[in-house]
Design a protein around this motif. Structure first.
Motif, PDB file in Angstrom:
ATOM      1  N   ASP A 133       0.814  -1.211   0.000  1.00 52.43           N
ATOM      2  CA  ASP A 133       0.000   0.000   0.000  1.00 52.43           C
ATOM      3  C   ASP A 133       0.851   1.267   0.000  1.00 52.43           C
ATOM      4  O   ASP A 133       1.012   1.917  -1.005  1.00 52.43           O
ATOM      5  N   ARG A 135       0.291   4.249   1.245  1.00 54.54           N
ATOM      6  CA  ARG A 135      -0.376   5.547   1.160  1.00 54.54           C
ATOM      7  C   ARG A 135      -0.516   6.169   2.551  1.00 54.54           C
ATOM      8  O   ARG A 135      -1.178   5.622   3.415  1.00 54.54           O
ATOM      9  N   SER A 139      -5.589   6.969   0.775  1.00 49.83           N
ATOM     10  CA  SER A 139      -6.409   7.155  -0.416  1.00 49.83           C
ATOM     11  C   SER A 139      -5.504   7.391  -1.619  1.00 49.83           C
ATOM     12  O   SER A 139      -4.335   7.734  -1.469  1.00 49.83           O
ATOM     13  N   SER A 142      -1.972   3.287  -4.942  1.00 44.32           N
ATOM     14  CA  SER A 142      -1.131   2.536  -3.994  1.00 44.32           C
ATOM     15  C   SER A 142       0.150   2.068  -4.664  1.00 44.32           C
ATOM     16  O   SER A 142       0.304   2.138  -5.889  1.00 44.32           O
ATOM     17  N   ARG A 217       7.424   4.580  -2.019  1.00 43.90           N
ATOM     18  CA  ARG A 217       6.763   5.383  -0.993  1.00 43.90           C
ATOM     19  C   ARG A 217       6.798   6.865  -1.347  1.00 43.90           C
ATOM     20  O   ARG A 217       5.796   7.573  -1.248  1.00 43.90           O
ATOM     21  N   VAL A 220       4.392   7.372  -4.441  1.00 38.91           N
ATOM     22  CA  VAL A 220       2.970   7.224  -4.121  1.00 38.91           C
ATOM     23  C   VAL A 220       2.444   8.438  -3.351  1.00 38.91           C
ATOM     24  O   VAL A 220       1.317   8.888  -3.579  1.00 38.91           O
ATOM     25  N   ASN A 221       3.258   8.989  -2.479  1.00 40.92           N
ATOM     26  CA  ASN A 221       2.824  10.114  -1.648  1.00 40.92           C
ATOM     27  C   ASN A 221       3.290  11.475  -2.175  1.00 40.92           C
ATOM     28  O   ASN A 221       3.079  12.490  -1.505  1.00 40.92           O
TER      29      ASN A 221
END
Length: 341
Positions: A133, A135, A139, A142, A217, A220-221
């Motif tokens: 995931d 996240r 939301s 991912s 990571r 994704v963010n």
């Protein structure tokens, strides 16, 4: 956050570590909170910096994009009734939550928290098997979406730039071959493939999957874009004399903060090979040393502090500069926003 003791730093590979605020003494010294001041903590986490700021008598507006952190922080809100406002928000949007008169200080602690790493269901750590995931806000796209659907060339670029992974082409090709047969679903699933493709050598200090997990990571963010936007926002809402304090944990983040303060110092060259073209009014003056790192003693007690770097600036009375992302020289990575659809 957990530092990577070899090469660049990462917080993707850590096991359970009790949360200890990194560089707390140095952060509070640079921030200089006191009664009557309003400080914004853009990365609330477990509330370590916020608690220390409140203890000084200052009021705090704290932000966190993670709903879990917001829920856990309600007890602190109740304890400091009227002096702490806790809001679920990305710190790139901090200007929306600043009071009309501006802020006396802003602190940003960049990266993933040890609490998020410890929660297997969040998918940040390959040492804890869970869904792929990563996240922070729970939301959007991912890590599984990226790994299973991104183009090969995009995977390579993500791993090279955001993870500084030398074996990026080999790992990306292996991912492409494997996902055609069966999609990746868990952290151990991806980490196992990477370890097979690039076996760990006895001299290696970090797991082979560390840099790939870091890259995913960050992507994704949108961590680098978030940081850049937050720096521009801080410049807009800090009062003259207000203080911006940023703690980073790997070279990509620190490079952005360093470039920002250098650009806002009022000197502009356009090229390191040419003389200064013109001078601009500085919007930030340096506070103390250009960069502060953790002492050997803190690093020994708190592994998260090993790669931490603190940079701080004092807001001048000069008007804020335009928000020009080109000063950071960020990569033009592919837009993968529709992968989760």
């Amino acid at each position: 956050m957990v530092a990577n003791p070899g090469g660049g730093s990462s917080d993707a590979d850590g096991g359970p570590v009790r949360h200890i605020p990194v560089l707390l003494t140095e952060v509070i010294e640079a921030l200089a909170p006191s009664s009557g001041k309003v400080i914004l903590d853009g990365t609330f986490g477990a509330g370590g910096y916020t608690s220390a700021i409140l203890a000084s008598g200052a009021d705090v507006i704290a932000l966190d994009r993670d709903p879990t952190a917001i829920a856990a922080g309600q007890a602190l809100v109740e304890k400091h009734s009227g002096h702490l406002t806790l809001i679920q928000s990305q710190f790139s949007q901090l200007a929306e939550h600043a009071p009309e008169g501006g802020l006396d200080g802003i602190v940003l602690d960049i990266g993933v928290s040890s609490m998020q790493i410890d929660e297997a269901e969040r998918g940040f750590s390959f040492q804890k098997n869970g869904p792929l995931d990563m996240r922070m806000s729970a939301s959007g796209v991912s890590a599984a979406d990226v790994v299973n659907h991104a183009k090969l060339a995009d995977l390579i670029r993500i791993f090279v730039y955001l993870g500084e992974e030398k074996q990026a082409p080999r790992i990306a090709h292996a991912i492409e071959k494997r996902r055609a047969e069966q999609p990746f679903e868990t952290t151990r699933d991806l980490a196992g493939l990477i370890e097979t493709v690039t076996p760990r050598k006895a001299k290696d200090k970090i797991h082979p999957a560390t840099r790939v997990f870091q890259a995913l990571r960050i992507f994704v963010n949108d961590e680098l874009g978030e940081l850049a936007a937050a720096l521009f926002a801080a410049e807009q809402v800090l009062k003259p004399g207000g203080r911006l304090v940023v703690v980073t944990f790997h070279s990509l983040e620190d490079r952005i903060v360093k470039k920002f303060f250098a650009d806002r110092s009022g000197r502009s060259t356009g090229s390191r090979h040419l003389p200064i073209v013109h001078e601009r009014a500085a919007t930030f003056d340096a506070i103390g040393k250009a960069m502060v790192s953790a002492s050997d003693g803190e690093a020994a007690v708190n592994p998260r502090a090993r790669s931490a770097k603190l940079r701080a600036g004092l807001r001048t009375g000069a008007p804020a500069e335009p928000a020009d992302l080109s000063i950071f020289e960020l990569p033009n990575l592919a837009t993968l926003g529709k992968l989760g659809g």
